[in-house]
Design a protein around this motif. Structure first.
Motif, PDB file in Angstrom:
ATOM      1  N   LEU A  21       1.283  -1.128   0.107  1.00 50.45           N
ATOM      2  CA  LEU A  21       0.442   0.391  -0.013  1.00 50.45           C
ATOM      3  C   LEU A  21       0.532   1.116  -0.043  1.00 50.45           C
ATOM      4  CD1 LEU A  21      -2.862  -1.121   2.197  1.00 50.45           C
ATOM      5  CD2 LEU A  21      -3.056  -0.589  -0.106  1.00 50.45           C
ATOM      6  N   ALA A  22       2.108   1.077   0.558  1.00 48.24           N
ATOM      7  CA  ALA A  22       3.092   2.537   0.579  1.00 48.24           C
ATOM      8  C   ALA A  22       3.384   2.293  -0.625  1.00 48.24           C
ATOM      9  CB  ALA A  22       4.388   2.097   1.921  1.00 48.24           C
ATOM     10  N   GLU A  23       3.742   1.537  -1.503  1.00 43.35           N
ATOM     11  CA  GLU A  23       4.320   2.076  -3.156  1.00 43.35           C
ATOM     12  C   GLU A  23       3.078   2.654  -3.914  1.00 43.35           C
ATOM     13  OE1 GLU A  23       7.700   2.105  -3.881  1.00 43.35           O
ATOM     14  OE2 GLU A  23       8.471   1.326  -1.674  1.00 43.35           O
ATOM     15  N   THR A  24       2.272   1.763  -3.644  1.00 39.47           N
ATOM     16  CA  THR A  24       0.767   1.929  -4.409  1.00 39.47           C
ATOM     17  C   THR A  24       0.442   3.252  -3.959  1.00 39.47           C
ATOM     18  OG1 THR A  24      -0.382   0.622  -3.319  1.00 39.47           O
ATOM     19  CG2 THR A  24       1.356  -0.313  -5.091  1.00 39.47           C
ATOM     20  N   LEU A  25      -0.433   3.409  -2.879  1.00 32.50           N
ATOM     21  CA  LEU A  25      -0.322   4.578  -2.894  1.00 32.50           C
ATOM     22  C   LEU A  25       0.454   5.898  -2.952  1.00 32.50           C
ATOM     23  CD1 LEU A  25      -3.089   3.185   0.590  1.00 32.50           C
ATOM     24  CD2 LEU A  25      -3.461   3.724  -2.318  1.00 32.50           C
ATOM     25  N   PHE A  32       2.711  -0.758 -11.124  1.00 34.66           N
ATOM     26  CA  PHE A  32       3.783  -1.233 -11.406  1.00 34.66           C
ATOM     27  C   PHE A  32       3.558  -2.956 -11.652  1.00 34.66           C
ATOM     28  CE2 PHE A  32       3.181   2.290  -8.141  1.00 34.66           C
ATOM     29  CZ  PHE A  32       4.494   2.026  -7.859  1.00 34.66           C
ATOM     30  N   SER A  33       4.600  -3.358 -11.760  1.00 32.47           N
ATOM     31  CA  SER A  33       4.355  -4.866 -12.058  1.00 32.47           C
ATOM     32  C   SER A  33       4.274  -5.529 -11.051  1.00 32.47           C
ATOM     33  CB  SER A  33       5.478  -6.218 -13.237  1.00 32.47           C
ATOM     34  OG  SER A  33       6.586  -5.192 -12.384  1.00 32.47           O
ATOM     35  N   LEU A  34       4.037  -6.875 -10.667  1.00 36.86           N
ATOM     36  CA  LEU A  34       3.922  -7.248  -9.287  1.00 36.86           C
ATOM     37  C   LEU A  34       5.890  -7.730  -8.819  1.00 36.86           C
ATOM     38  CD1 LEU A  34       0.837  -9.903  -9.967  1.00 36.86           C
ATOM     39  CD2 LEU A  34       0.817  -7.315  -9.018  1.00 36.86           C
ATOM     40  N   ALA A  35       5.735  -8.192  -9.914  1.00 39.42           N
ATOM     41  CA  ALA A  35       7.591  -8.514  -9.706  1.00 39.42           C
ATOM     42  C   ALA A  35       8.816  -7.026  -9.431  1.00 39.42           C
ATOM     43  CB  ALA A  35       9.118  -8.501 -11.197  1.00 39.42           C
ATOM     44  N   GLU A  36       8.300  -5.714  -9.566  1.00 35.82           N
ATOM     45  CA  GLU A  36       8.451  -4.488  -9.366  1.00 35.82           C
ATOM     46  C   GLU A  36       8.551  -4.478  -8.059  1.00 35.82           C
ATOM     47  OE1 GLU A  36      10.475  -0.583  -9.829  1.00 35.82           O
ATOM     48  OE2 GLU A  36      10.421  -2.983 -10.221  1.00 35.82           O
ATOM     49  N   LEU A  37       6.922  -4.520  -7.982  1.00 36.24           N
ATOM     50  CA  LEU A  37       6.754  -4.310  -6.033  1.00 36.24           C
ATOM     51  C   LEU A  37       7.278  -5.577  -5.272  1.00 36.24           C
ATOM     52  CD1 LEU A  37       2.913  -4.253  -6.307  1.00 36.24           C
ATOM     53  CD2 LEU A  37       4.307  -2.763  -5.964  1.00 36.24           C
ATOM     54  N   GLY A  38       7.430  -6.602  -5.601  1.00 39.35           N
ATOM     55  CA  GLY A  38       8.415  -8.060  -5.321  1.00 39.35           C
ATOM     56  C   GLY A  38       9.096  -6.797  -4.121  1.00 39.35           C
ATOM     57  N   ARG A  39      10.495  -6.540  -5.933  1.00 44.96           N
ATOM     58  CA  ARG A  39      11.533  -6.162  -5.767  1.00 44.96           C
ATOM     59  C   ARG A  39      11.371  -4.748  -4.645  1.00 44.96           C
ATOM     60  NH1 ARG A  39      14.552  -1.929  -6.675  1.00 44.96           N
ATOM     61  NH2 ARG A  39      13.061  -1.522  -7.938  1.00 44.96           N
ATOM     62  N   ARG A  40      10.447  -3.986  -4.816  1.00 45.76           N
ATOM     63  CA  ARG A  40      11.375  -2.453  -4.176  1.00 45.76           C
ATOM     64  C   ARG A  40      10.395  -3.323  -2.458  1.00 45.76           C
ATOM     65  NH1 ARG A  40       9.472   2.480  -6.172  1.00 45.76           N
ATOM     66  NH2 ARG A  40       9.706   2.394  -8.362  1.00 45.76           N
ATOM     67  N   ILE A  41       9.828  -4.239  -2.168  1.00 41.25           N
ATOM     68  CA  ILE A  41       9.642  -4.706  -0.726  1.00 41.25           C
ATOM     69  C   ILE A  41      10.253  -5.400  -0.380  1.00 41.25           C
ATOM     70  CG2 ILE A  41       7.039  -3.799  -1.328  1.00 41.25           C
ATOM     71  CD1 ILE A  41       6.062  -6.334  -0.597  1.00 41.25           C
ATOM     72  N   GLY A  42      10.766  -6.227  -1.211  1.00 42.40           N
ATOM     73  CA  GLY A  42      11.427  -6.998  -0.639  1.00 42.40           C
ATOM     74  C   GLY A  42      10.592  -8.956  -0.352  1.00 42.40           C
ATOM     75  N   VAL A  95       9.667   4.054   4.448  1.00 46.19           N
ATOM     76  CA  VAL A  95      10.582   3.447   3.498  1.00 46.19           C
ATOM     77  C   VAL A  95      10.575   4.148   1.971  1.00 46.19           C
ATOM     78  CG1 VAL A  95      11.059   0.681   2.731  1.00 46.19           C
ATOM     79  CG2 VAL A  95      11.145   1.875   4.746  1.00 46.19           C
ATOM     80  N   PRO A  96       9.441   3.854   1.483  1.00 48.93           N
ATOM     81  CA  PRO A  96       9.315   4.896  -0.144  1.00 48.93           C
ATOM     82  C   PRO A  96       9.752   5.717  -0.383  1.00 48.93           C
ATOM     83  CG  PRO A  96       7.405   3.529   0.239  1.00 48.93           C
ATOM     84  CD  PRO A  96       7.956   3.084   1.724  1.00 48.93           C
TER      85      PRO A  96
END
Length: 197
Positions: A21-25, A32-42, A95-96
């Protein structure tokens, strides 16, 4: 990333959900692709897929297909969008926000959040943090870090305190008492040499 109950926002299902939610909101116009979200949040792909699915079902996120990629973004039309964004920004937003601000500053090699915010993020119970303590490893100008702390604080609604230490001090085999204490307690990575490139 752990999927324990969130301590920063007890109503959020997990820290993975809070981080998503922090990344998207936090960037409502960005997809965002799901892979990019995964990379960003670990977080792993399976966990991201599952949590994104729940957020899509509830209408918090919307998606579209682009070739073989599924792209997601915040649903700004959700009735609670503004309230969710404000709350998530204050809880998971550091974090973001710090990654974006510190990532553009010369001399920053690594950055971590420590203290009570990091402890809550790691699942330690306790009162909501009054501030966000950040450790920057490298040699960026102190004045620029002070200005950045003010900007970050305005975005997340909490005081942000930044401490700068040199790489040799951080990597020392016999660190100062301050560094030893910071390293012995929970840390949340903001920037590392691997993620900074």
């Amino acid at each position: 990333m752990k999927t324990l109950p969130a301590q920063l926002t007890p109503f959020v299902r997990s820290d993975v959900t809070g981080a998503l939610l922090a990344e998207t909101l936090g960037r409502p116009e960005e997809e965002f692709s799901l892979a990019e979200l995964g990379r960003r949040i670990g977080a792993g792909g399976g966990v991201v897929h599952k949590e994104v699915g729940r957020l899509l079902e509830s209408g918090v996120l919307v998606d579209r297909q682009s070739g073989r990629n599924r792209l997601v973004r915040a649903n700004q039309g959700h009735p609670l969008y503004s309230l969710m964004r404000e709350l998530i920004q204050a809880t998971y937003g550091p974090v973001p926000v710090l990654r974006d601000l510190l990532g553009g500053l010369d001399g920053v090699e690594r950055a971590y959040i420590y203290g009570s915010w990091a402890a809550r993020r790691h699942g330690e119970p306790g009162e909501y943090p009054n501030d966000v303590d950040v450790l920057v490893v490298g040699d960026p100008p102190r004045r620029e870090l002070a200005d950045l702390a003010v900007r970050a604080g305005e975005q997340v609604g909490l005081d942000v305190n930044i401490t700068r230490v040199g790489r040799d001090e951080w990597d020392a085999a016999s660190p100062s008492p301050f560094i030893a204490t910071v390293r012995s307690r929970p840390l949340v990575e903001v920037l590392t040499e691997a993620s900074d490139g």
